[in-house]
Design a protein around this motif. Sequence first.
Motif, PDB file in Angstrom:
ATOM      1  N   UNK A  54     -31.468  11.905  29.428  1.00  0.00           N
ATOM      2  CA  UNK A  54     -30.817  10.956  30.342  1.00  0.00           C
ATOM      3  C   UNK A  54     -30.812  11.507  31.766  1.00  0.00           C
ATOM      4  N   UNK A  55     -30.548  12.802  31.883  1.00  0.00           N
ATOM      5  CA  UNK A  55     -30.545  13.426  33.209  1.00  0.00           C
ATOM      6  C   UNK A  55     -31.940  13.369  33.814  1.00  0.00           C
ATOM      7  N   UNK A  56     -32.952  13.693  33.012  1.00  0.00           N
ATOM      8  CA  UNK A  56     -34.331  13.679  33.505  1.00  0.00           C
ATOM      9  C   UNK A  56     -34.721  12.289  34.004  1.00  0.00           C
ATOM     10  N   UNK A  57     -34.373  11.262  33.243  1.00  0.00           N
ATOM     11  CA  UNK A  57     -34.703   9.894  33.663  1.00  0.00           C
ATOM     12  C   UNK A  57     -33.982   9.547  34.954  1.00  0.00           C
ATOM     13  N   UNK A  58     -32.691   9.834  35.006  1.00  0.00           N
ATOM     14  CA  UNK A  58     -31.893   9.491  36.196  1.00  0.00           C
ATOM     15  C   UNK A  58     -32.377  10.238  37.433  1.00  0.00           C
ATOM     16  N   UNK A  59     -32.826  11.483  37.251  1.00  0.00           N
ATOM     17  CA  UNK A  59     -33.274  12.299  38.384  1.00  0.00           C
ATOM     18  C   UNK A  59     -34.778  12.185  38.618  1.00  0.00           C
ATOM     19  N   UNK A  60     -35.420  11.307  37.848  1.00  0.00           N
ATOM     20  CA  UNK A  60     -36.867  11.057  37.965  1.00  0.00           C
ATOM     21  C   UNK A  60     -37.684  12.346  37.824  1.00  0.00           C
ATOM     22  N   UNK A  61     -37.375  13.083  36.766  1.00  0.00           N
ATOM     23  CA  UNK A  61     -38.086  14.324  36.473  1.00  0.00           C
ATOM     24  C   UNK A  61     -38.533  14.314  35.024  1.00  0.00           C
TER      25      UNK A  61
END
Length: 142
Positions: A54-61
Amino acid sequence: MANDISPELVAQVRRGATRLARRLRAERPADGLSLNKLAVLSHLHRNGPSTPGEIAVAERQQPQSLTRVIADLEQAGLIIRERDERDRRQSVLSLSPDGLGALAVDASGRDRWLAQALRELNETERQVLRLAATLMEELSEL
């Protein structure tokens, strides 16, 4: 451009946001957290417990690019990793009290500079910036 948005407006907003971001980065502590670490902690502060995906998606990483960052933050005691109750194969990350403190330390210099700069503006200009800040947050989520 669509809906008669002028290229001048686009360039002006981009330049203003870029210059302000550059200035705020310059006000960060020299020994502060990396921008990736700060992004993870900030996400957890804004959104609460989240999976690494979820963090990766939100931070576009890419999730793999955050693996080391998350491990470093966990080792430093800035985040807490727990098994997801819904899917025991996943972990859920949350901000620790030390992580919250690290965010506060990182933001303090930037906030001091920005507060001083805002004192140079009149109340109407500050209200315009309040509205612009809200709109920039919305734009960043598109």
